[in-house]
Design an enzyme around this catalytic site. Structure first.
Site, mmCIF file in Angstrom:
data_model
loop_
_atom_site.group_PDB
_atom_site.id
_atom_site.type_symbol
_atom_site.label_atom_id
_atom_site.label_comp_id
_atom_site.label_asym_id
_atom_site.label_seq_id
_atom_site.Cartn_x
_atom_site.Cartn_y
_atom_site.Cartn_z
ATOM 1 N N CYS A 60 29.754 34.530 16.887
ATOM 2 C CA CYS A 60 30.976 33.743 16.704
ATOM 3 C C CYS A 60 31.955 34.473 15.800
ATOM 4 O O CYS A 60 33.158 34.522 16.080
ATOM 5 C CB CYS A 60 30.625 32.374 16.126
ATOM 6 S SG CYS A 60 32.058 31.284 15.918
ATOM 7 N N CYS B 4 25.722 25.113 15.654
ATOM 8 C CA CYS B 4 26.771 24.106 15.782
ATOM 9 C C CYS B 4 26.822 23.459 17.159
ATOM 10 O O CYS B 4 27.212 22.308 17.287
ATOM 11 C CB CYS B 4 28.134 24.700 15.420
ATOM 12 S SG CYS B 4 28.756 25.938 16.574
#
Length: 375
Positions: free
Chosen positions: A101, A197
């Site tokens: 990410c 997440c």
């Protein structure tokens, strides 16, 4: 400077944005919408990127008096992070989605867009430091070792570091929460997010099963004898001890650990702990936080986000496409797909994706070799 502050809706990014404002920068807040179907509320410290997080980020921006926007990067996030995560597990590797990410989203898609819009830098709530060194900008560990996040930032290049600001690098976590309360930020006591997440319930194996389906196979010992069964190799990682679904104990009564994962023949190999010892590894796709080192490098290597760094010697290939890391003493739990991040004291030198490991002693499982990483 014009600074784009990435605001997740948590306390760290809110205080980071507040410090940027206090330092006199022209700050704009942005929340990254990374889910195409976000939940309304978090469950304690599970997950992030919910509608609640977006609203918390907006409220913090209102308190700071800065413009605030939401950028929809859900499609890019799914392609570059979620699908990569699934593909890596399907190939028998153990990826770290936070590194991906940072590499693909926060300091590629976001930074590129920010620079195109006329911003000078992107600020985040990561616990790390960027300092001016003799050869340019350098990435260093945070002052607070318990919160240091330099490992997941080890994929940043020298160009990206030149446009990155980490205002919390010289602060301990308790101080950040107290500061948030003093500033009137409602997120001062909001729980941290500790899980992946995009897997809000924390059930990684269940998530992967939903993506890949059942793929039952055998659990075998180092002699090839079948000792159990599994529903998918993606539910295992090198060094795992619990949840092995072994029907009977080892002859010596000692626990067994995952030594090898072979998705092709759907086989998981288990064995004694001493067989986990790794003496060296090969890393691919290296990324350097500055110039690539030449020749042999003596440094410290870290292969887990909160793991202990260990002394190692690194040799970079002639074309800089790969590197070999030799540990000064054997290490356990080193898995293909993980990142190995290299340090010179507190400075991050660079990182690579672990492609293969070599046992410290001869092992019936042999070298844990894998194919080319899915990109």
């Amino acid at each position: 400077m014009r600074v784009l502050a990435a605001m997740s809706g948590g306390v760290d990014s809110a205080v980071a944005a507040a410090r940027l404002v206090e330092a006199g920068h022209d700050v704009t807040g942005v929340h990254l919408a990374l889910s195409s179907n976000p939940q309304s509320f978090r469950s304690g410290a599970r997950g992030c990127c919910t509608i609640e997080d977006s609203r918390d980020a907006r409220r913090a921006a209102d308190v700071l008096g800065i413009p605030f926007y939401v950028w929809d990067l859900a499609e890019r996030f799914r392609a570059d992070v979620v699908e990569d995560f699934v593909a890596e597990y399907a190939a028998g590797r153990t990826p770290n989605p936070c590194l991906r990410c940072n590499e693909k989203i926060k300091f590629a898609a976001v930074l590129d867009r920010a620079l195109a819009l006329g911003f000078d830098a992107v600020g985040t709530g990561h616990y790390a430091r960027v300092v001016d060194g003799p050869g340019g900008r350098e990435l260093h560990r945070a002052i607070d070792p318990a919160k240091d996040q330099s490992y997941v930032l080890g994929v940043l290049t020298e160009r990206q570091l030149a446009h990155a600001i980490f205002p919390l690098g010289d602060t301990v976590k308790t101080g950040v929460r107290d500061e948030a309360a003093r500033r009137g930020l409602a997120v001062a006591r909001k729980p941290d997010s500790h899980d992946i997440c995009f897997i809000a319930d924390g059930d990684t194996a269940g998530f992967l099963r939903g993506q890949l389906g059942d793929a039952p196979g055998e659990v075998v010992d180092v002699d090839g004898a079948v000792v159990g069964s599994h529903e998918g190799t993606y539910g295992y990682t090198i060094g795992q001890r619990k949840g092995l679904r072994i029907g009977h104990p080892a002859p010596d009564g000692k626990p067994r650990y995952v030594l090898d994962i072979s998705p092709v023949d759907r086989r998981v190999t288990v064995g004694p702990r001493e067989a986990l010892a790794v003496g060296a590894l090969t890393g691919v796709s290296p990324r350097w936080c500055g110039p690539a080192p030449a020749g042999e490098l003596r440094c410290e290597a870290q292969f887990r986000a909160h793991g202990e760094p260990v002394a190692a010697t690194v040799t970079v290939s002639g074309d800089s496409s790969a590197l070999k890391v030799r540990f000064n003493r054997p290490q356990e739990g080193v898995a293909p797909g993980q990142a190995v991040v290299l340090y010179d004291d507190t400075r991050v030198v660079g990182s690579a994706t672990i492609d293969a490991t070599r046992p410290a002693v001869a092992s019936p499982a042999g070298d844990r070799l894998v194919g080319q990483r899915v990109t």
